[in-house]
Design a protein around this motif. Structure first.
Motif, PDB file in Angstrom:
ATOM      1  N   THR A  88     -10.016  36.724 -85.849  1.00 21.15           N
ATOM      2  CA  THR A  88      -8.956  37.319 -86.662  1.00 21.15           C
ATOM      3  C   THR A  88      -8.676  38.744 -86.212  1.00 21.15           C
ATOM      4  O   THR A  88      -9.597  39.515 -85.940  1.00 21.15           O
ATOM      5  CB  THR A  88      -9.364  37.323 -88.147  1.00 21.15           C
ATOM      6  OG1 THR A  88      -9.484  35.976 -88.592  1.00 21.15           O
ATOM      7  CG2 THR A  88      -8.354  38.065 -88.997  1.00 21.15           C
ATOM      8  N   GLU A 147       4.596  34.895 -96.062  1.00 21.89           N
ATOM      9  CA  GLU A 147       4.075  34.047 -94.985  1.00 21.89           C
ATOM     10  C   GLU A 147       5.132  33.004 -94.665  1.00 21.89           C
ATOM     11  O   GLU A 147       5.849  32.538 -95.546  1.00 21.89           O
ATOM     12  CB  GLU A 147       2.729  33.421 -95.357  1.00 21.89           C
ATOM     13  CG  GLU A 147       2.733  32.532 -96.577  1.00 21.89           C
ATOM     14  CD  GLU A 147       2.782  31.059 -96.228  1.00 21.89           C
ATOM     15  OE1 GLU A 147       2.758  30.726 -95.024  1.00 21.89           O
ATOM     16  OE2 GLU A 147       2.846  30.242 -97.166  1.00 21.89           O
ATOM     17  N   ARG A 168      -0.350  35.291 -90.994  1.00 20.09           N
ATOM     18  CA  ARG A 168      -0.306  34.484 -89.766  1.00 20.09           C
ATOM     19  C   ARG A 168       0.614  33.295 -89.995  1.00 20.09           C
ATOM     20  O   ARG A 168       0.728  32.800 -91.119  1.00 20.09           O
ATOM     21  CB  ARG A 168      -1.700  33.964 -89.402  1.00 20.09           C
ATOM     22  CG  ARG A 168      -2.666  35.008 -88.913  1.00 20.09           C
ATOM     23  CD  ARG A 168      -3.989  34.332 -88.520  1.00 20.09           C
ATOM     24  NE  ARG A 168      -4.609  33.687 -89.668  1.00 20.09           N
ATOM     25  CZ  ARG A 168      -5.548  34.243 -90.417  1.00 20.09           C
ATOM     26  NH1 ARG A 168      -5.990  35.450 -90.160  1.00 20.09           N
ATOM     27  NH2 ARG A 168      -6.058  33.581 -91.453  1.00 20.09           N
ATOM     28  N   ASP A 218      -0.048  39.277 -89.353  1.00 19.29           N
ATOM     29  CA  ASP A 218      -1.188  38.405 -89.049  1.00 19.29           C
ATOM     30  C   ASP A 218      -2.339  38.597 -90.022  1.00 19.29           C
ATOM     31  O   ASP A 218      -3.515  38.423 -89.661  1.00 19.29           O
ATOM     32  CB  ASP A 218      -1.679  38.593 -87.605  1.00 19.29           C
ATOM     33  CG  ASP A 218      -0.742  37.967 -86.583  1.00 19.29           C
ATOM     34  OD1 ASP A 218       0.258  37.342 -86.995  1.00 19.29           O
ATOM     35  OD2 ASP A 218      -0.997  38.091 -85.370  1.00 19.29           O
TER      36      ASP A 218
END
Length: 339
Positions: free
Chosen positions: A189, A242, A274, A304
């Motif tokens: 990540t 998102e 993301r 992200d």
């Protein structure tokens, strides 16, 4: 003033209703596994009829879905509601939901469910929780990011809860090789900023899946200006979005429409999760979208983050006051349950 529900008992009851998509018969074992997991953890489960049905892209008629949600919200024996998952046509239910007399009760979910969450908070000032859905809680264990939903929902009014960026995220599903915690967390990540520099931003959280929440614009449920005036005063909004399926041009059109509708008139920044989408059109990339938006609005943009259809994800509370910081790819997400 924001109203925060709270779970106070370890043996709380979870209501399961499907205001968007239910679970078709061949996938009923997913619900049954989730029920068994929750029961082992001392929870009681109450299932509505819609949870077990699916036809024509919805669990039931709009009226039936809304009525079951209304009833479950008013049922004092149900402590929180977690739909099985999202879907496609939750927007049909909004005109039938009794927002004017909803009690303060947690509703947790994402995807199409986020449309219900955002609308509830905008209409009522009741905080709602964007996070895991029920079927993703059926594993023997939960990863460190997903499992924090309990900590968030048991936070006291006036209290604060801190979450951190995950260590790894899931690039793709591998249904043939299930893991104890459902997800296949294989990729490192990294939270990022448009400038590439460390960022700290704070404000009142609002957001959800941009594919669906965008459809509030111009409807009677578009109460962003009213929410700011009635519930949070002069405090800025910190939006989070998102993207499930939109191309870069569709994302850009959507964000521009939101801007023209006044959604970004008083904001401190925007967070983007993301995405499995963000498909480029020609050489127009999602980073172009983010940079253009940052330049137009003159606010920081973080992207992200752990939010949405690429698990795991944080539990983000609509209406809470957040302080979000990013440095060297790692993020800290502090939410204060400020009235």
């Amino acid at each position: 003033m924001i109203l925060y529900p709270r779970l106070t008992e370890d043996t709380y009851t979870i209501g399961v209703t499907a205001p968007s998509s239910g679970v078709p018969e061949e996938l009923h074992p997913l619900l049954q596994q989730a029920e068994e997991k929750m029961k082992r953890n001392g929870k009681t489960m109450v299932f509505g009829q819609t949870a077990w049905k699916q036809d024509k892209a919805r669990s039931a008629s709009a009226l039936e879905r809304a009525q079951e949600f209304n009833d479950m919200m008013r049922d004092d024996s149900v402590d929180l509601i977690i739909p099985p998952w999202g879907g496609e046509l939750l927007i049909e239910t909004l005109e039938h939901i009794h927002f004017d007399d909803l009690p303060s009760k947690w509703v947790l979910g994402y995807s199409d469910t986020s449309l219900l969450l955002l609308t509830t908070t905008l209409q009522t000032g009741i905080a709602t929780a964007h996070g895991t859905n029920l079927v993703d809680l059926r594993g023997e264990e939960s990863d460190l990011t997903t499992s924090r939903w309990i900590d968030v929902l048991t936070t006291e009014k006036g209290g604060a809860v801190t979450q951190y960026s995950s260590d790894y995220y899931q690039k793709e599903w591998d249904f043939e090789n299930p893991t104890p915690h459902i997800f296949h967390l294989t990729e490192s990540t990294e939270w990022k900023t448009v400038t590439g520099a460390p960022v700290q931003v704070e404000g009142r959280l609002l957001g959800g899946c941009i594919d669906v929440v965008r459809h509030l614009v111009g409807t009677p449920f578009d109460r962003v200006d009213n929410f700011q005036q009635e519930y949070i005063g002069s405090e800025p909004v910190l939006w989070y979005f998102e993207n499930c399926q939109l191309s870069t041009t569709d994302l850009r059109r959507t964000l521009t429409q939101m801007k023209l509708a006044g959604w970004f008139n008083h904001i401190s920044g925007i967070l983007f999760g993301r995405s499995p989408a963000n498909h480029p059109v020609g050489n127009y990339e999602v980073l172009d979208v983010y940079q253009e938006l940052a330049d137009e609005l003159d606010v920081p943009i973080i992207y992200d983050i752990d939010c949405g259809h690429v698990p795991p994800q944080l539990t983000i509370v609509n209406g809470a006051y957040a302080k979000v910081s990013v440095q060297n790819g790692a993020g800290t997400f502090v939410q204060k349950f400020k009235p």
